[in-house]
Design an enzyme around this catalytic site. Structure first.
Site, mmCIF file in Angstrom:
data_model
loop_
_atom_site.group_PDB
_atom_site.id
_atom_site.type_symbol
_atom_site.label_atom_id
_atom_site.label_comp_id
_atom_site.label_asym_id
_atom_site.label_seq_id
_atom_site.Cartn_x
_atom_site.Cartn_y
_atom_site.Cartn_z
ATOM 1 N N GLU A 157 -10.625 13.940 14.182
ATOM 2 C CA GLU A 157 -9.921 14.194 12.917
ATOM 3 C C GLU A 157 -10.779 15.146 12.060
ATOM 4 O O GLU A 157 -11.561 15.663 12.987
ATOM 5 C CB GLU A 157 -9.964 12.650 11.840
ATOM 6 C CG GLU A 157 -9.083 11.749 12.328
ATOM 7 C CD GLU A 157 -8.874 10.720 11.242
ATOM 8 O OE1 GLU A 157 -8.959 10.789 10.147
ATOM 9 O OE2 GLU A 157 -8.134 9.663 11.495
ATOM 10 N N HIS A 195 0.964 -0.990 -0.065
ATOM 11 C CA HIS A 195 -0.055 0.081 -0.093
ATOM 12 C C HIS A 195 0.832 1.177 -0.129
ATOM 13 O O HIS A 195 0.407 2.133 0.537
ATOM 14 C CB HIS A 195 -0.850 0.072 1.053
ATOM 15 C CG HIS A 195 -2.044 -0.766 0.882
ATOM 16 N ND1 HIS A 195 -2.364 -2.086 1.159
ATOM 17 C CD2 HIS A 195 -3.241 -0.495 -0.059
ATOM 18 C CE1 HIS A 195 -3.741 -2.504 1.090
ATOM 19 N NE2 HIS A 195 -4.036 -1.365 0.097
ATOM 20 N N ASP A 239 -6.173 5.074 9.694
ATOM 21 C CA ASP A 239 -7.669 4.893 9.354
ATOM 22 C C ASP A 239 -8.025 3.426 8.691
ATOM 23 O O ASP A 239 -9.397 3.107 8.624
ATOM 24 C CB ASP A 239 -7.962 6.156 8.461
ATOM 25 C CG ASP A 239 -7.823 7.366 9.177
ATOM 26 O OD1 ASP A 239 -7.914 7.411 10.467
ATOM 27 O OD2 ASP A 239 -7.389 8.253 8.509
HETATM 28 C C1 LIG Z 1 -5.842 3.131 1.754
HETATM 29 C C2 LIG Z 1 -4.648 3.550 2.457
HETATM 30 C C3 LIG Z 1 -4.873 4.272 3.866
HETATM 31 C C4 LIG Z 1 -3.861 4.538 4.583
HETATM 32 N N1 LIG Z 1 -4.280 4.967 5.829
HETATM 33 C C5 LIG Z 1 -3.072 5.225 6.803
HETATM 34 C C6 LIG Z 1 -3.281 6.048 8.023
HETATM 35 O O1 LIG Z 1 -4.532 6.170 8.296
HETATM 36 N N2 LIG Z 1 -2.445 6.127 8.773
HETATM 37 C C7 LIG Z 1 -0.996 5.874 8.307
HETATM 38 O O2 LIG Z 1 -0.146 5.962 9.186
HETATM 39 N N3 LIG Z 1 -0.836 5.528 7.194
HETATM 40 C C8 LIG Z 1 -1.789 5.246 6.203
HETATM 41 N N4 LIG Z 1 -1.403 4.684 5.023
HETATM 42 C C9 LIG Z 1 -0.170 4.560 4.570
HETATM 43 C C10 LIG Z 1 0.382 3.258 5.106
HETATM 44 O O3 LIG Z 1 0.646 3.302 6.377
HETATM 45 C C11 LIG Z 1 1.973 2.844 4.639
HETATM 46 O O4 LIG Z 1 1.846 3.096 3.094
HETATM 47 C C12 LIG Z 1 2.476 1.920 4.684
HETATM 48 O O5 LIG Z 1 3.723 1.560 4.576
HETATM 49 C C13 LIG Z 1 1.829 0.655 4.049
HETATM 50 O O6 LIG Z 1 1.851 -0.609 4.726
HETATM 51 P P1 LIG Z 1 2.078 -1.749 3.578
HETATM 52 O O7 LIG Z 1 2.106 -3.270 4.355
HETATM 53 O O8 LIG Z 1 1.111 -1.711 2.602
HETATM 54 O O9 LIG Z 1 3.543 -1.645 3.170
HETATM 55 P P2 LIG Z 1 4.363 -1.870 1.639
HETATM 56 O O10 LIG Z 1 3.849 -1.069 0.645
HETATM 57 O O11 LIG Z 1 4.355 -3.223 1.306
HETATM 58 O O12 LIG Z 1 5.635 -1.420 2.186
HETATM 59 C C14 LIG Z 1 5.985 0.023 2.468
HETATM 60 C C15 LIG Z 1 7.167 0.129 3.098
HETATM 61 O O13 LIG Z 1 7.301 -0.457 4.275
HETATM 62 C C16 LIG Z 1 8.477 -1.083 4.543
HETATM 63 N N5 LIG Z 1 8.036 -2.269 4.933
HETATM 64 C C17 LIG Z 1 7.130 -3.208 4.664
HETATM 65 N N6 LIG Z 1 7.232 -4.162 5.415
HETATM 66 C C18 LIG Z 1 8.347 -4.000 6.243
HETATM 67 C C19 LIG Z 1 8.878 -4.685 7.483
HETATM 68 N N7 LIG Z 1 8.284 -6.023 7.778
HETATM 69 N N8 LIG Z 1 10.050 -4.276 7.998
HETATM 70 C C20 LIG Z 1 10.767 -3.361 7.525
HETATM 71 N N9 LIG Z 1 10.027 -2.600 6.681
HETATM 72 C C21 LIG Z 1 8.942 -2.931 6.022
HETATM 73 C C22 LIG Z 1 8.913 -1.256 2.972
HETATM 74 O O14 LIG Z 1 10.277 -1.579 2.709
HETATM 75 C C23 LIG Z 1 8.229 -0.065 2.123
HETATM 76 O O15 LIG Z 1 9.218 1.019 2.318
HETATM 77 C C24 LIG Z 1 -2.462 4.435 4.077
HETATM 78 C C25 LIG Z 1 -2.327 3.704 2.928
HETATM 79 C C26 LIG Z 1 -3.207 3.369 2.280
HETATM 80 C C27 LIG Z 1 -3.197 2.887 0.751
#
Ligand SMILES: Cc1cc2nc3c(=O)[nH]c(=O)nc-3n(C[C@H](O)[C@H](O)[C@H](O)COP(=O)(O)OP(=O)(O)OC[C@H]3O[C@@H](n4cnc5c(N)ncnc54)[C@H](O)[C@@H]3O)c2cc1C
Length: 500
Positions: A252, A99, A141
């Site tokens: 919020e 994400h 969220d």
């Molecule tokens: C619809 C939506 C809603 C969101 N809402 C919020 C919100 O309310 N609050 C908020 O704070 N954020 C929010 N986000 C942002 C989200 O927290 C970050 O984009 C987060 O990194 C996504 O997690 P992921 O598992 O999809 O990571 P990925 O996209 O898979 O990875 C993102 C990053 O995290 C690192 N990473 C992933 N897994 C690990 C691990 N195990 N160890 C170390 N590094 C790792 C990766 O290297 C990369 O840099 C939202 C994003 C979306 C798309």
């Protein structure tokens, strides 16, 4: 604070060959890794799937994907890459739920490790268990994000003003460093690594387990939305709510810019407190500001909750006819964005480009920011919500790698735009241009905003993002990932090139 069990993390590791002149992975390296004895497995068929993220603008193809069966799979893979030395060009990126927005889950021709636990509190509800059970205190969220993914940023939402971001609610981590060592760390044991990894954008290690703060989950939520037409009153009320002890559990807000006078669906699924008054309200094309608050309660204490809510509402200066409310289960409230996701998926509007911009704007600059950005730069908010809510620095730990403005109160301002092709071909370009103008304005007006989920393309910009903390960030990288193998997709350090 309740029990704090170890949560296992699930994710994937993407492995890629950087600086490869060849578009195919180096076959020597691939066979080298493929011959490893693992509990999980390497795959090649899903590299295209792994190359996609929510931002849907960058498709950086890895060479292969590791689906680890254990922490030792991850450590062994990283050690193997380290043993190839700096000249191999192989890198490793952790992927949670994909994400991220700018291809951050994926190495530019690198490798991915895959395992991923998510922030889902559903299991016991499905089992019909009605007793309160322990859940995290601080949320995002949207829940369909991996724990590793949010802890490598910060994890913020409307509860963060009370409990801090998710990274302030971690007791212990297990991390596989860029040297391939699996290390347990906390604020008292291997503390530098612990703080480095929290908010560390995946630069220092791969989080494989986390022990976090939990609390007994409430059963229900009173959920309220009210409108303001005056920005100053709106933010003053928000700030008051986050500064007092007896307050809501979640604060919020969002900005509604609709020059046509037709209001969007800010109140769907809510009912008016005073149906007789509601017909009197007209937006008249004004920019409006919606305050969103909740109060948790158990049904047996409904009366007490209503009294507390009414007391708080009397202190707020919203437009009286715009008080809308709802009562939902705590779990439905937590999972609220998923309900919107399902609707958007049905319309084909989820898997579209998302040129998001998230800023942390210091209180000192928020009025000037609002005048220019909501008054001139952004002309409508129909392409996605614009969130705006306050956070307080005292709940953040400045030893972590997360970067926030240097002021006690600052605001998350999140421009969550979608750019579906149905909105016209230049929709994406317009949204990107708008983001650029907002950033340029902040620079020109010397508003010391910081990007949340930061994206920069040059090391100079990253240095300026970290400011005086850059040297600590760089020193930590040298200590925990000396070959710069991890998270190359952030483009902060390049493998081998930066190090002697
Ligand atoms: C619809 C939506 C809603 C969101 N809402 C919020 C919100 O309310 N609050 C908020 O704070 N954020 C929010 N986000 C942002 C989200 O927290 C970050 O984009 C987060 O990194 C996504 O997690 P992921 O598992 O999809 O990571 P990925 O996209 O898979 O990875 C993102 C990053 O995290 C690192 N990473 C992933 N897994 C690990 C691990 N195990 N160890 C170390 N590094 C790792 C990766 O290297 C990369 O840099 C939202 C994003 C979306 C798309």
């Amino acid at each position: 604070m309740g029990a704090s069990p170890i949560l296992k993390l699930l994710m994937a590791l993407l492995l890629a060959e950087i600086n490869s002149r060849n578009s195919h992975p180096d076959s020597l390296h691939v066979s080298f890794l493929h011959s490893m004895s693992l509990d999980g497995q390497f795959t090649f068929h899903d590299v295209h799937q792994a190359a996609t993220d929510f931002g849907n603008r960058y498709h950086l193809l890895p060479s292969m994907v590791l689906h680890p069966g254990s922490v030792s799979d991850i450590a062994a893979t990283v050690r193997r890459v380290v043993s190839l030395g700096p000249s191999s060009g192989l890198t490793v990126a952790a992927r949670g739920e994909g994400h991220s927005l700018q291809g951050h889950h994926c190495p530019p021709r690198g490798r991915i490790v895959r395992r991923r636990p998510r922030w889902e509190p559903m299991d016991r509800r499905l089992e019909g268990d009605s007793a309160p059970w322990p859940l995290p205190m601080s949320w995002t969220d949207y829940l369909h994000l991996s724990i590793g993914g949010t802890l490598s940023n910060a994890g913020i939402s409307g509860q963060a003003f009370r409990h801090g971001p998710q990274i302030s609610n971690v007791h212990q981590l297990e991390v596989v460093t860029g040297k391939g060592e699996a290390v347990l760390c906390s604020s008292t044991h291997n503390a530098d690594l612990f703080h480095a990894v929290l908010g560390g954008l995946g630069q220092f290690g791969i989080i494989t387990r986390a022990r976090i703060t939990l609390q007994a989950a409430p059963k229900m939520v009173k959920w309220i939305r009210v409108l303001y037409s005056d920005f100053a009153t709106f933010v003053e009320d928000q700030e008051m709510l986050i500064s007092v002890t007896k307050t809501f559990d979640y604060v919020e807000g969002f900005v509604i810019i609709n020059r046509t006078g037709l209001l969007n669906n800010w109140r769907s699924s809510f009912w008016p407190k005073d149906p007789a008054l509601v017909g009197q309200f007209e937006s008249q094309g004004r920019t409006l500001f919606c305050l969103e608050v909740t109060k948790n309660f158990d049904p047996e204490n409904h009366g007490v909750m209503m009294q507390e809510v009414d007391e708080l509402l009397t202190k707020l200066r919203y437009i009286p006819s715009t008080l809308f409310e709802s009562e939902v289960s705590y779990l439905d409230f937590l999972d609220r964005v998923h309900a919107s996701e399902l609707k958007l998926r049905l319309k084909g509007l989820w898997e579209v480009p998302h040129p998001w911009l998230n800023l942390l704007v210091p209180k000192a600059g928020i009025h000037e920011f609002a005048d220019e950005v909501f008054g001139k730069i952004v002309t409508e908010s129909n392409n996605g919500p614009i969130l705006l809510y306050p956070l307080n620095k005292s709940n953040w730990d400045n030893r972590t790698s997360a970067v926030i403005p240097d002021e006690e109160v600052f605001f998350l301002v999140a421009f969550l735009s979608s750019a579906p092709s149905s909105s016209g071909q230049d929709c994406l370009a317009r949204a990107l241009k708008q983001n650029e103008r907002i950033l340029e304005f902040c620079k020109k007006a010397n508003i010391k905003a910081k990007q949340y989920l930061p994206y920069y393309t040059t090391q100079e910009d990253w240095r300026s993002h970290y400011g005086p903390r850059w040297e600590t960030f760089r020193r930590r990288k040298q200590t925990y990932d000396p070959l710069a193998i991890l998270a190359p997709e952030q483009r902060i350090f390049q493998k081998a090139a930066d190090w002697p």
